[in-house]
Design a protein around this motif. Structure first.
Motif, PDB file in Angstrom:
ATOM      1  N   ALA A  28       0.835  -1.206   0.000  1.00  0.00           N
ATOM      2  CA  ALA A  28       0.000   0.000   0.000  1.00  0.00           C
ATOM      3  C   ALA A  28       0.868   1.254   0.000  1.00  0.00           C
ATOM      4  CB  ALA A  28      -0.935  -0.008   1.200  1.00  0.00           C
ATOM      5  N   VAL A  29       2.042   1.193   0.622  1.00  0.00           N
ATOM      6  CA  VAL A  29       2.982   2.321   0.600  1.00  0.00           C
ATOM      7  C   VAL A  29       3.402   2.613  -0.844  1.00  0.00           C
ATOM      8  CG1 VAL A  29       5.310   3.066   1.268  1.00  0.00           C
ATOM      9  CG2 VAL A  29       3.808   1.978   2.960  1.00  0.00           C
ATOM     10  N   LEU A  30       3.698   1.579  -1.593  1.00  0.00           N
ATOM     11  CA  LEU A  30       4.058   1.752  -3.005  1.00  0.00           C
ATOM     12  C   LEU A  30       2.907   2.359  -3.798  1.00  0.00           C
ATOM     13  CD1 LEU A  30       5.876  -1.667  -3.461  1.00  0.00           C
ATOM     14  CD2 LEU A  30       6.965   0.591  -3.586  1.00  0.00           C
ATOM     15  N   ASP A  31       1.708   1.834  -3.591  1.00  0.00           N
ATOM     16  CA  ASP A  31       0.530   2.365  -4.296  1.00  0.00           C
ATOM     17  C   ASP A  31       0.276   3.824  -3.928  1.00  0.00           C
ATOM     18  OD1 ASP A  31      -0.019   0.030  -5.718  1.00  0.00           O
ATOM     19  OD2 ASP A  31      -1.398  -0.739  -4.198  1.00  0.00           O
ATOM     20  N   GLN A  32       0.446   4.166  -2.646  1.00  0.00           N
ATOM     21  CA  GLN A  32       0.220   5.550  -2.212  1.00  0.00           C
ATOM     22  C   GLN A  32       1.208   6.500  -2.868  1.00  0.00           C
ATOM     23  OE1 GLN A  32      -2.368   6.752  -0.177  1.00  0.00           O
ATOM     24  NE2 GLN A  32      -1.590   8.649  -1.087  1.00  0.00           N
ATOM     25  N   ALA A  33       2.451   6.080  -3.012  1.00  0.00           N
ATOM     26  CA  ALA A  33       3.448   6.931  -3.669  1.00  0.00           C
ATOM     27  C   ALA A  33       3.054   7.206  -5.124  1.00  0.00           C
ATOM     28  CB  ALA A  33       4.833   6.288  -3.600  1.00  0.00           C
ATOM     29  N   ILE A  34       2.539   6.194  -5.794  1.00  0.00           N
ATOM     30  CA  ILE A  34       2.073   6.384  -7.172  1.00  0.00           C
ATOM     31  C   ILE A  34       0.913   7.371  -7.202  1.00  0.00           C
ATOM     32  CG2 ILE A  34       0.952   5.256  -9.145  1.00  0.00           C
ATOM     33  CD1 ILE A  34       2.624   2.745  -8.407  1.00  0.00           C
ATOM     34  N   GLN A  35      -0.015   7.220  -6.279  1.00  0.00           N
ATOM     35  CA  GLN A  35      -1.158   8.131  -6.214  1.00  0.00           C
ATOM     36  C   GLN A  35      -0.701   9.566  -5.949  1.00  0.00           C
ATOM     37  OE1 GLN A  35      -4.312   6.674  -3.611  1.00  0.00           O
ATOM     38  NE2 GLN A  35      -3.624   4.604  -4.058  1.00  0.00           N
ATOM     39  N   ASP A  36       0.234   9.731  -5.028  1.00  0.00           N
ATOM     40  CA  ASP A  36       0.749  11.072  -4.732  1.00  0.00           C
ATOM     41  C   ASP A  36       1.397  11.691  -5.960  1.00  0.00           C
ATOM     42  OD1 ASP A  36      -0.117  10.778  -2.120  1.00  0.00           O
ATOM     43  OD2 ASP A  36       1.886  10.405  -1.291  1.00  0.00           O
ATOM     44  N   TYR A  37       2.107  10.895  -6.733  1.00  0.00           N
ATOM     45  CA  TYR A  37       2.759  11.398  -7.943  1.00  0.00           C
ATOM     46  C   TYR A  37       1.744  11.770  -9.024  1.00  0.00           C
ATOM     47  CZ  TYR A  37       5.597  11.609 -12.134  1.00  0.00           C
ATOM     48  OH  TYR A  37       6.175  12.018 -13.305  1.00  0.00           O
ATOM     49  N   ASP A  40      -2.844  16.098  -9.284  1.00  0.00           N
ATOM     50  CA  ASP A  40      -2.631  17.438  -9.815  1.00  0.00           C
ATOM     51  C   ASP A  40      -2.714  18.388  -8.629  1.00  0.00           C
ATOM     52  OD1 ASP A  40      -2.371  16.702 -12.514  1.00  0.00           O
ATOM     53  OD2 ASP A  40      -4.545  16.592 -12.734  1.00  0.00           O
ATOM     54  N   PRO A  41      -1.586  18.674  -8.011  1.00  0.00           N
ATOM     55  CA  PRO A  41      -1.598  19.414  -6.755  1.00  0.00           C
ATOM     56  C   PRO A  41      -1.931  20.891  -6.910  1.00  0.00           C
ATOM     57  CG  PRO A  41       0.645  19.053  -7.459  1.00  0.00           C
ATOM     58  CD  PRO A  41      -0.240  18.325  -8.430  1.00  0.00           C
ATOM     59  N   VAL A  42      -2.592  21.408  -5.885  1.00  0.00           N
ATOM     60  CA  VAL A  42      -2.905  22.831  -5.820  1.00  0.00           C
ATOM     61  C   VAL A  42      -2.272  23.418  -4.560  1.00  0.00           C
ATOM     62  CG1 VAL A  42      -4.774  24.528  -5.641  1.00  0.00           C
ATOM     63  CG2 VAL A  42      -5.068  22.489  -7.063  1.00  0.00           C
ATOM     64  N   GLU A  43      -2.461  22.730  -3.454  1.00  0.00           N
ATOM     65  CA  GLU A  43      -1.942  23.184  -2.167  1.00  0.00           C
ATOM     66  C   GLU A  43      -0.432  22.921  -2.080  1.00  0.00           C
ATOM     67  OE1 GLU A  43      -3.877  24.791  -0.001  1.00  0.00           O
ATOM     68  OE2 GLU A  43      -5.542  24.535  -1.394  1.00  0.00           O
ATOM     69  N   PRO A  44       0.283  23.783  -1.367  1.00  0.00           N
ATOM     70  CA  PRO A  44       1.739  23.605  -1.239  1.00  0.00           C
ATOM     71  C   PRO A  44       2.142  22.233  -0.703  1.00  0.00           C
ATOM     72  CG  PRO A  44       1.100  25.749  -0.411  1.00  0.00           C
ATOM     73  CD  PRO A  44      -0.169  25.012  -0.721  1.00  0.00           C
ATOM     74  N   GLU A  45       1.394  21.701   0.268  1.00  0.00           N
ATOM     75  CA  GLU A  45       1.752  20.387   0.818  1.00  0.00           C
ATOM     76  C   GLU A  45       1.540  19.275  -0.215  1.00  0.00           C
ATOM     77  OE1 GLU A  45      -2.425  21.347   2.314  1.00  0.00           O
ATOM     78  OE2 GLU A  45      -0.547  22.418   2.347  1.00  0.00           O
ATOM     79  N   ASP A  46       0.559  19.455  -1.108  1.00  0.00           N
ATOM     80  CA  ASP A  46       0.342  18.470  -2.166  1.00  0.00           C
ATOM     81  C   ASP A  46       1.436  18.545  -3.230  1.00  0.00           C
ATOM     82  OD1 ASP A  46      -1.985  17.568  -0.924  1.00  0.00           O
ATOM     83  OD2 ASP A  46      -3.269  18.936  -2.060  1.00  0.00           O
ATOM     84  N   ILE A  47       1.898  19.744  -3.509  1.00  0.00           N
ATOM     85  CA  ILE A  47       2.997  19.922  -4.461  1.00  0.00           C
ATOM     86  C   ILE A  47       4.252  19.252  -3.919  1.00  0.00           C
ATOM     87  CG2 ILE A  47       4.554  21.630  -5.527  1.00  0.00           C
ATOM     88  CD1 ILE A  47       2.058  23.535  -5.572  1.00  0.00           C
ATOM     89  N   ARG A  48       4.515  19.470  -2.634  1.00  0.00           N
ATOM     90  CA  ARG A  48       5.673  18.861  -1.991  1.00  0.00           C
ATOM     91  C   ARG A  48       5.557  17.340  -1.986  1.00  0.00           C
ATOM     92  NH1 ARG A  48       5.866  22.155   1.663  1.00  0.00           N
ATOM     93  NH2 ARG A  48       4.511  21.196   3.208  1.00  0.00           N
ATOM     94  N   GLU A  52       8.198  14.775  -3.703  1.00  0.00           N
ATOM     95  CA  GLU A  52       8.847  13.727  -2.915  1.00  0.00           C
ATOM     96  C   GLU A  52       8.539  12.341  -3.486  1.00  0.00           C
ATOM     97  OE1 GLU A  52       7.558  14.415   1.106  1.00  0.00           O
ATOM     98  OE2 GLU A  52       8.813  16.206   1.300  1.00  0.00           O
ATOM     99  N   ALA A  53       7.304  12.141  -3.919  1.00  0.00           N
ATOM    100  CA  ALA A  53       6.921  10.860  -4.526  1.00  0.00           C
ATOM    101  C   ALA A  53       7.696  10.636  -5.816  1.00  0.00           C
ATOM    102  CB  ALA A  53       5.418  10.823  -4.792  1.00  0.00           C
ATOM    103  N   GLN A  54       7.846  11.681  -6.605  1.00  0.00           N
ATOM    104  CA  GLN A  54       8.583  11.569  -7.865  1.00  0.00           C
ATOM    105  C   GLN A  54      10.015  11.104  -7.618  1.00  0.00           C
ATOM    106  OE1 GLN A  54       9.151  15.298  -9.909  1.00  0.00           O
ATOM    107  NE2 GLN A  54       9.648  14.294 -11.834  1.00  0.00           N
ATOM    108  N   ILE A  55      10.670  11.712  -6.664  1.00  0.00           N
ATOM    109  CA  ILE A  55      12.045  11.334  -6.339  1.00  0.00           C
ATOM    110  C   ILE A  55      12.089   9.907  -5.805  1.00  0.00           C
ATOM    111  CG2 ILE A  55      13.977  11.811  -4.778  1.00  0.00           C
ATOM    112  CD1 ILE A  55      13.092  14.839  -5.041  1.00  0.00           C
ATOM    113  N   TRP A  56      11.183   9.590  -4.890  1.00  0.00           N
ATOM    114  CA  TRP A  56      11.178   8.275  -4.249  1.00  0.00           C
ATOM    115  C   TRP A  56      10.891   7.156  -5.251  1.00  0.00           C
ATOM    116  CZ3 TRP A  56       7.798   4.300  -2.694  1.00  0.00           C
ATOM    117  CH2 TRP A  56       8.301   3.473  -1.686  1.00  0.00           C
TER     118      TRP A  56
END
Length: 93
Positions: A28-37, A40-48, A52-56
């Motif tokens: 589920a951690v792997l799936d969550q990272a894909i979802q985070d990547y 389409d973020p709007v809020e600063p914490e979503d952009i971050r 982070e997901a992209q790098i990870w």
């Protein structure tokens, strides 16, 4: 957006069934990272979170390798699945 459940749907081998709950957690951690990547973020914490997901998801950290190990998945295979699942999106931009 459709929730990506790539790794959570993968079969757990009979010899690993004793630790199935923990294995599913790490998948589920792997799936969550894909979802985070994929967000389409709007809020600063979503952009971050997306950055982070992209790098990870590049799979070049010990942390990534440890998650793959705890998920009972081969790191190279996981990286290939992620690349395929993202439809050619470039994780290295």
């Amino acid at each position: 957006m459709k929730r990506a459940l790539i790794f959570a749907k993968m079969e757990i081998l009979p010899e690993h069934r004793k630790g199935e709950k923990e294995i599913r957690l790490w998948r589920a951690v792997l799936d969550q990272a894909i979802q985070d990547y994929q967000k389409d973020p709007v809020e600063p914490e979503d952009i971050r979170a997306k950055e982070e997901a992209q790098i990870w998801l590049r799979g070049n950290t010990e942390d990534f390798k440890e998650v793959c190990d705890m998920a009972m998945l081969n790191t190279r295979t996981v990286k290939a699945i992620i690349e395929y699942a993202l439809g050619g999106k470039n994780l290295y931009d």
